[in-house]
Design an enzyme around this catalytic site. Structure first.
Site, short mmCIF file in Angstrom:
data_model
loop_
_atom_site.label_atom_id
_atom_site.label_comp_id
_atom_site.label_asym_id
_atom_site.label_seq_id
_atom_site.Cartn_x
_atom_site.Cartn_y
_atom_site.Cartn_z
CD GLN A 1 6.71 2.19 -3.96
OE1 GLN A 1 7.69 2.84 -3.69
NE2 GLN A 1 7.39 1.69 -5.37
N GLY A 2 3.02 3.33 -5.40
CA GLY A 2 2.53 3.55 -6.89
C GLY A 2 0.79 2.57 -6.47
CE1 TYR B 1 4.61 -8.54 -12.72
CE2 TYR B 1 3.85 -9.14 -15.16
CZ TYR B 1 3.99 -7.89 -13.47
OH TYR B 1 3.28 -7.05 -12.91
CB VAL C 1 0.16 1.74 -13.85
CG1 VAL C 1 -0.19 2.27 -13.50
CG2 VAL C 1 -0.52 0.94 -14.23
CB ALA D 1 -0.87 0.06 0.96
N GLY E 1 -0.89 0.35 -4.67
CA GLY E 1 -1.84 0.24 -3.47
C GLY E 1 -1.71 1.29 -2.56
CE LYS F 1 0.96 -9.21 -11.24
NZ LYS F 1 0.79 -8.83 -10.00
N1 LIG Z 1 3.01 -0.46 -12.73
C1 LIG Z 1 2.57 -0.86 -13.88
O1 LIG Z 1 2.94 -1.24 -15.21
C2 LIG Z 1 1.27 -2.24 -13.53
C3 LIG Z 1 1.06 -2.69 -11.68
N2 LIG Z 1 0.81 -3.97 -12.07
C4 LIG Z 1 0.78 -4.40 -10.68
O2 LIG Z 1 0.50 -3.73 -9.93
C5 LIG Z 1 0.67 -4.34 -8.19
C6 LIG Z 1 1.44 -3.44 -7.47
O3 LIG Z 1 2.45 -2.42 -8.50
P1 LIG Z 1 3.01 -0.99 -8.65
O4 LIG Z 1 2.07 -0.10 -7.82
O5 LIG Z 1 2.39 -0.59 -10.25
O6 LIG Z 1 4.89 -1.46 -7.68
P2 LIG Z 1 5.32 -0.46 -7.27
O7 LIG Z 1 6.85 -1.51 -6.53
O8 LIG Z 1 5.38 0.85 -6.95
O9 LIG Z 1 4.53 -0.86 -5.84
C7 LIG Z 1 4.75 -2.12 -5.10
C8 LIG Z 1 4.58 -1.48 -3.00
O10 LIG Z 1 4.31 -3.51 -3.28
C9 LIG Z 1 5.55 -3.30 -1.63
N3 LIG Z 1 5.68 -4.97 -1.64
C10 LIG Z 1 7.14 -5.35 -2.58
N4 LIG Z 1 7.23 -6.37 -2.23
C11 LIG Z 1 6.24 -6.69 -1.20
C12 LIG Z 1 5.85 -8.00 -0.14
N5 LIG Z 1 6.60 -8.35 -0.85
N6 LIG Z 1 4.66 -7.66 1.03
C13 LIG Z 1 4.35 -6.50 0.72
N7 LIG Z 1 4.87 -5.37 0.41
C14 LIG Z 1 5.26 -5.47 -1.20
C15 LIG Z 1 6.73 -2.14 -1.52
O11 LIG Z 1 7.30 -2.23 -1.09
C16 LIG Z 1 5.73 -1.03 -2.85
O12 LIG Z 1 5.11 -0.19 -2.01
C17 LIG Z 1 1.63 -4.98 -8.63
O13 LIG Z 1 1.57 -6.56 -8.25
C18 LIG Z 1 1.50 -5.36 -10.19
O14 LIG Z 1 2.49 -6.81 -10.40
C19 LIG Z 1 -0.18 -4.46 -13.09
C20 LIG Z 1 -0.09 -3.71 -14.44
C21 LIG Z 1 0.34 -3.05 -14.68
C1 LIG Z 2 8.44 -4.84 -16.79
C2 LIG Z 2 7.26 -3.89 -16.91
C3 LIG Z 2 6.31 -4.42 -16.01
C4 LIG Z 2 5.05 -3.86 -15.52
C5 LIG Z 2 3.81 -3.78 -15.15
C6 LIG Z 2 3.16 -5.49 -15.74
O1 LIG Z 2 2.16 -5.75 -15.72
C7 LIG Z 2 2.45 -4.36 -16.82
C8 LIG Z 2 1.65 -4.98 -19.24
C9 LIG Z 2 1.02 -3.91 -19.65
C10 LIG Z 2 0.83 -4.88 -20.39
C11 LIG Z 2 1.98 -5.63 -21.16
C12 LIG Z 2 1.33 -7.35 -20.66
C13 LIG Z 2 1.14 -8.48 -21.29
C14 LIG Z 2 0.87 -8.60 -23.23
C15 LIG Z 2 -0.19 -8.91 -23.23
C16 LIG Z 2 -0.82 -9.34 -24.43
C17 LIG Z 2 -0.24 -8.78 -25.41
C18 LIG Z 2 -1.20 -9.03 -26.34
C19 LIG Z 2 -0.42 -8.51 -27.96
C20 LIG Z 2 -1.38 -7.70 -28.52
O2 LIG Z 2 -2.39 -9.41 -29.26
O3 LIG Z 2 -1.86 -7.04 -29.17
#
Ligand SMILES: NC(=O)C1=CN([C@@H]2O[C@H](COP(=O)(O)OP(=O)(O)OC[C@H]3O[C@@H](n4cnc5c(N)ncnc54)[C@H](O)[C@@H]3O)[C@@H](O)[C@H]2O)C=CC1
Ligand SMILES: CCCCCC(=O)/C=C/C=C\C/C=C\C/C=C\CCCC(=O)O
Length: 270
Positions: free
Chosen positions: A15-16, A151, A186, A13, A18, A155
């Protein structure tokens, strides 16, 4: 579901995403337990939220989702402090293809652990009051992110587990909805992992493919994803849904209807 006075728990929760999910819940009147491994960041965030929303609205708990004991204690403390539990968001996640077992441990095992603990406290057969669980997957839970196969696998696992548990909840009348959020890219810290050698290891050479995906899909703001998170929390007609959030908008994912081929005794009301 009206959120005023409801109790929520969010992992990762500080940063980002959460932080964004926690803040939108606070804006709608909920109380929020903030769980994270980042203790100093957690204290700072709680202080900022105290100023904005009042000191009794949040609780920060240092906790890794890798530890059953720490997570169990954090759920217990939340219920004791706020008097119940209505909303759980299993959000904590990392990218680490070099230490892939840790990636599975946090991204998939952590979500399973958080879901089971949430059900223990919320399901009606345990005298809980029902509620909603949102598990955070990714668009990489629906298709491959080539710089990060593990990863991607975690997911996909979160999507499959959440859908299965939603059907279990419906059939067993737990009174708990379970949905999964699948954002595209994001603007958060994790994005810097896109092609970094440290986190993508042997797949770093494929960074060009990931960068093409990034160009194609663009980058969402946390606030855009948080608005869609809120929809999944509040819309009581939604259970077992995967919500894909992209720049051009959000849509519920349609999966192949394999359940309709199962004997009706196994899936009487699906
Ligand atoms: N940023 C993106 O492009 C995307 C992110 N996500 C997912 O969203 C979720 C949040 O990611 P973001 O906010 O982008 O990342 P972030 O790295 O900014 O934040 C992650 C947070 O989780 C905490 N954390 C890490 N390991 C932990 C653990 N073992 N126990 C408790 N807390 C822990 C960190 O301290 C941090 O506060 C993740 O599951 C990520 O895979 C999904 C799609 C896209
Ligand atoms: C390493 C940075 C990853 C950031 C976290 C995350 O989960 C972001 C994912 C965002 C999108 C890409 C993920 C997978 C691609 C999925 C489908 C591609 C399909 C392409 C198509 O057929 O059009």
């Amino acid at each position: 579901m009206a959120l005023h006075g409801k109790v929520a728990l969010v992992t990762g929760a500080v940063q980002g995403l959460g932080k964004g999910f926690s803040e939108i819940l606070l804006q709608k009147g909920a109380k929020v337990a903030l769980l994270d491994i980042n203790e100093s960041g957690g204290k700072d965030l709680k202080a900022a939220f105290d100023k904005e929303y009042g000191p009794d609205r949040t609780l920060f708990l240092t906790c890794t989702v890798e530890s059953e004991e720490q997570l169990k204690d954090a759920f217990q403390k939340t219920v004791e402090t706020f008097g119940g539990l209505d909303i759980v968001c299993n959000n904590a996640g990392i990218i680490d293809e070099t230490n892939w077992e840790k990636c599975v441990s946090i991204n998939l095992n952590g979500v399973v652990r958080g879901t089971y603990l949430a059900l223990k406290h919320m399901k009606k057969e345990n005298r809980g009051q029902g509620g909603v669980i949102i598990n955070v997957a990714s668009m990489a839970g629906l298709g491959p992110l080539l710089t990060a196969p593990i990863y991607t696998a975690t997911k996909h696992g979160v999507v499959g587990f959440s859908r299965a548990m939603a059907d279990v909840s419906r059939l067993c009348d737990y009174g708990v909805r379970i949905n999964v959020l699948c954002p595209a890219f994001v603007q958060t810290a994790i994005l810097s992992s896109l092609g970094s050698e440290g986190t993508t290891g042997q797949f770093a050479g494929l960074r060009g493919v990931a960068e093409k995906l990034l160009e194609q899909f663009g980058v969402l703001e946390v606030s855009e994803v948080a608005k869609n998170f809120l929809k999944l929390v509040t819309d009581e007609s939604r259970n077992g849904e995967a919500l894909l959030v992209q720049k051009e908008g959000a849509s519920y994912v349609t999966f192949p209807q394999v359940a309709s081929q199962l004997p009706s005794i196994l899936a009487p009301s699906l």
